[in-house]
Design an enzyme around this catalytic site. Structure first.
Site, PDB file in Angstrom:
ATOM      1  N   HIS A  66    -121.831 -96.284  56.824  1.00  0.00           N
ATOM      2  CA  HIS A  66    -121.559 -97.383  55.891  1.00  0.00           C
ATOM      3  C   HIS A  66    -120.782 -98.540  56.539  1.00  0.00           C
ATOM      4  O   HIS A  66    -121.155 -99.706  56.410  1.00  0.00           O
ATOM      5  CB  HIS A  66    -120.776 -96.885  54.678  1.00  0.00           C
ATOM      6  CG  HIS A  66    -121.398 -95.689  54.002  1.00  0.00           C
ATOM      7  ND1 HIS A  66    -122.763 -95.521  53.905  1.00  0.00           N
ATOM      8  CD2 HIS A  66    -120.850 -94.619  53.381  1.00  0.00           C
ATOM      9  CE1 HIS A  66    -123.017 -94.394  53.245  1.00  0.00           C
ATOM     10  NE2 HIS A  66    -121.876 -93.831  52.929  1.00  0.00           N
ATOM     11  N   ASP A 120    -129.037 -95.441  53.661  1.00  0.00           N
ATOM     12  CA  ASP A 120    -127.594 -95.653  53.704  1.00  0.00           C
ATOM     13  C   ASP A 120    -127.298 -96.414  52.425  1.00  0.00           C
ATOM     14  O   ASP A 120    -127.652 -97.597  52.303  1.00  0.00           O
ATOM     15  CB  ASP A 120    -127.196 -96.490  54.932  1.00  0.00           C
ATOM     16  CG  ASP A 120    -125.693 -96.661  55.017  1.00  0.00           C
ATOM     17  OD1 ASP A 120    -125.072 -96.945  53.976  1.00  0.00           O
ATOM     18  OD2 ASP A 120    -125.140 -96.519  56.115  1.00  0.00           O
ATOM     19  N   HIS A 121    -126.672 -95.740  51.446  1.00  0.00           N
ATOM     20  CA  HIS A 121    -126.627 -96.364  50.118  1.00  0.00           C
ATOM     21  C   HIS A 121    -125.800 -97.655  50.104  1.00  0.00           C
ATOM     22  O   HIS A 121    -125.929 -98.456  49.191  1.00  0.00           O
ATOM     23  CB  HIS A 121    -126.168 -95.362  49.046  1.00  0.00           C
ATOM     24  CG  HIS A 121    -124.701 -95.123  48.994  1.00  0.00           C
ATOM     25  ND1 HIS A 121    -124.058 -94.265  49.835  1.00  0.00           N
ATOM     26  CD2 HIS A 121    -123.738 -95.637  48.195  1.00  0.00           C
ATOM     27  CE1 HIS A 121    -122.768 -94.256  49.556  1.00  0.00           C
ATOM     28  NE2 HIS A 121    -122.543 -95.085  48.556  1.00  0.00           N
TER      29      HIS A 121
HETATM   30  C1  BG6 Z   1    -120.743 -91.200  50.715  1.00  0.00           C
HETATM   31  C2  BG6 Z   1    -119.707 -90.308  51.341  1.00  0.00           C
HETATM   32  O1  BG6 Z   1    -121.756 -91.498  51.638  1.00  0.00           O
HETATM   33  O2  BG6 Z   1    -120.118 -92.403  50.299  1.00  0.00           O
HETATM   34  C3  BG6 Z   1    -118.592 -90.025  50.362  1.00  0.00           C
HETATM   35  O3  BG6 Z   1    -120.324 -89.078  51.734  1.00  0.00           O
HETATM   36  C4  BG6 Z   1    -118.016 -91.305  49.833  1.00  0.00           C
HETATM   37  O4  BG6 Z   1    -117.578 -89.245  50.974  1.00  0.00           O
HETATM   38  C5  BG6 Z   1    -119.116 -92.223  49.318  1.00  0.00           C
HETATM   39  O5  BG6 Z   1    -117.116 -90.994  48.784  1.00  0.00           O
HETATM   40  C6  BG6 Z   1    -118.556 -93.589  48.980  1.00  0.00           C
HETATM   41  O6  BG6 Z   1    -119.541 -94.333  48.361  1.00  0.00           O
HETATM   42  P1  BG6 Z   1    -119.160 -95.476  47.333  1.00  0.00           P
HETATM   43  O7  BG6 Z   1    -120.463 -96.094  46.978  1.00  0.00           O
HETATM   44  O8  BG6 Z   1    -118.480 -94.805  46.183  1.00  0.00           O
HETATM   45  O9  BG6 Z   1    -118.243 -96.404  48.070  1.00  0.00           O
END
Ligand code: BG6
Length: 507
Positions: free
Chosen positions: A257, A194-195
């Site tokens: 997230h 989960d980044h």
């Molecule tokens: C991803 C989603 O996991 O996270 C995207 O699939 C989203 O839809 C993105 O835009 C948002 O990540 P960050 O790091 O730009 O907030």
């Protein structure tokens, strides 16, 4: 504000762990994630000298590319200053290979095993292998099985698999997928990514809470009246209609997230900073979380979809007009919802979550609102006195702000709110690395702390099951509210908070 050269905090504070000998194998290497996130993150690690000389990367996909074509395509998609460092790229890309592999074809896996042996010898990677499944989610289970059947997960100390999100599409499918991947290897070999957990500022919530004695005593229902967790975006769905139409914001952002940010904000202090202690506490809090209204779940959730907007010079299309989207689509691009956590710390404190695309501002943050002063001795210069707030800024600003009342200048005794802040950039002088930099390094170091364990992922899906079922079976109960692009979302989301006499923060 201190200048970069005079701020002592900036000197020598980076702490880095260096990955040991390793071969990283990316399945789905011709896809968007590999070129936009994974290869740039690995190149960054290389430039930070956090990858050893005994490192190799193998890109695998069905396309008939060769090593040179893979290297060229990856170089072409680098952006920013990193692109200009030709010498480093030359050195790094010499460790990049490509194999045309169809994960469903056994003979391809046999061929890949042989190539891995060769690369092991050539780069002295000692059989340490991390497999990254960046393929379509429908292949996560079978992909993992194919890797395991080829014997590539036999050594639990030297081999592991990273699985991208979405891990399942509801509670049942996540459970099933967990069973499949756990038959392929030990839980310690499975890294569900989960980044958001890779973001410096999300990890900072842990440090802020557990490295300072002042916060913990007030981090509970006695002092905090509500919590808002937001991840709002200005972009639309870009070119991902195929995926997004089957996902929607609840699956795309909330289940993973936002829920991970909630878990880190609300968990109990762990006994130690070790992977299982942290993940036990996160799992516990997710098990204690429930929808704001369990009997009538549709009352605690608002779904929205963007329609056209923008300006004359820069018009923006609506979701239903995006290429690849059903013109009658009822997929939500916005969700706001209310949760409670039934435990001693949080009983009765509402947690509001919101996320959406094409909103007015890009913003990810956690806002803790404190209870009002018991007696208002002073009038507020701006109307009614505000509650104290601690704002944990995840992005684009990275830091924390504390809002409190001070005396407005003058001979009167009125108060007005001010903010006191900390910014990563001011203190440490550089923007944080992307989440993938941290998470790729951690997975290769076999450190699962920032990865989601099987029980966490299931608990998160279970939490939203009643909503997913309503959307599936009785969608009219959770209707789509349209909102103009580049606004703050549907008014129904404001009403959700207005019922509790609250407002969403709109910085
Ligand atoms: C991803 C989603 O996991 O996270 C995207 O699939 C989203 O839809 C993105 O835009 C948002 O990540 P960050 O790091 O730009 O907030």
């Amino acid at each position: 504000m201190n200048t970069p050269t005079t701020n002592p905090l900036r000197i020598g504070l980076r702490q880095e762990r260096v990955v040991g000998p390793q071969c990283l194998i990316i399945f789905g290497a011709s896809g968007d994630l590999t070129k936009r996130k994974l290869v740039p993150a690995l190149f960054k690690l290389y430039k930070q000298r956090r990858l050893p000389s005994e490192f190799a990367l193998i890109g695998c996909a069905r396309r008939q590319w060769d090593d040179e074509e893979f290297r060229r395509r990856m170089a072409d998609s680098l952006v920013g200053p990193i692109k200009e460092d030709h010498q480093s790229w030359k050195d790094f890309s010499a460790r990049m290979y490509y194999d045309s592999v169809d994960l469903q074809r056994k003979s391809d896996l046999v061929k890949l095993s042989q190539r891995l042996e060769q690369i092991d010898r050539l780069h002295a990677t000692h059989g340490n292998r991390t497999f990254y499944l960046s393929v379509s989610p429908k292949f996560y289970g079978s992909g993992c099985e194919a890797i395991a059947e080829a014997g590539l997960l036999d050594d639990p100390k030297r081999s592991r698999v990273i699985i991208e999100k979405p891990f399942g599409r509801d509670y049942g499918s996540a459970k099933e997928l967990n069973q499949i991947v756990q038959r392929c290897g030990k839980e310690s070999q499975i890294f569900r990514i989960d980044h958001y957990l890779g973001k410096e500022t999300v990890q900072n919530i842990l440090v802020l809470r557990f490295a300072n004695a002042i916060f913990e005593p007030i981090w509970n229902r006695n002092f905090i009246s509500s919590v808002q967790i937001s991840a709002t975006e200005t972009v639309g769905i870009e070119d991902r209609a195929g995926y997004y139409e089957t996902s929607g914001a609840l699956r795309d952002m909330v289940q993973n997230h936002l829920t991970q940010m909630l878990a880190i904000t609300a968990m109990e202090p762990p006994g130690h900073f070790d992977p299982e202690a942290i993940r036990n506490e996160k799992a516990k809090v997710l098990h204690a979380a429930r929808l704001g209204d369990e009997l009538e779940p549709w009352k605690c959730c608002v779904r929205g979809q963007y329609v056209k907007g923008g300006t004359k010079g820069f018009p923006l299309t609506g979701y239903r007009e995006e290429p690849g989207v059903d013109p009658n689509s009822t997929t939500e691009t916005y969700v706001a919802l209310k949760l409670f956590i039934d435990n001693w710390r949080w009983q009765g404190v509402p947690f509001y979550l919101r996320t959406g695309k094409r909103l007015a501002k890009r913003l990810s943050e956690v806002v803790l609102t404190f209870r009002e002063a018991p007696v208002h001795l002073f009038d507020s210069a701006g109307g009614s006195p505000t509650s104290n707030q601690l704002i944990l800024q995840i992005q684009p600003e990275e830091g924390a702000q504390f809002r409190f009342e001070v005396k407005a200048p003058g001979s009167g005794m009125k108060s007005r709110p001010v903010e006191m802040g900390f910014s990563y950039e001011d203190c440490f002088g550089e923007p944080s690395d992307e989440g993938y930099v941290r998470l790729l390094a951690d997975s290769m170091l076999a450190d699962p702390t920032l990865f989601t364990r099987c029980d966490e992922v299931e608990a998160a899906w279970r939490l939203y099951t009643p909503l997913l079922e309503i959307i599936e079976d009785s969608p009219w109960m959770l209707p789509i509210h349209q909102y103009e692009s580049r606004t703050w979302g549907p008014t129904a989301a404001d009403e959700l908070l207005a019922q509790d006499s609250l407002l969403w923060r709109r910085p």
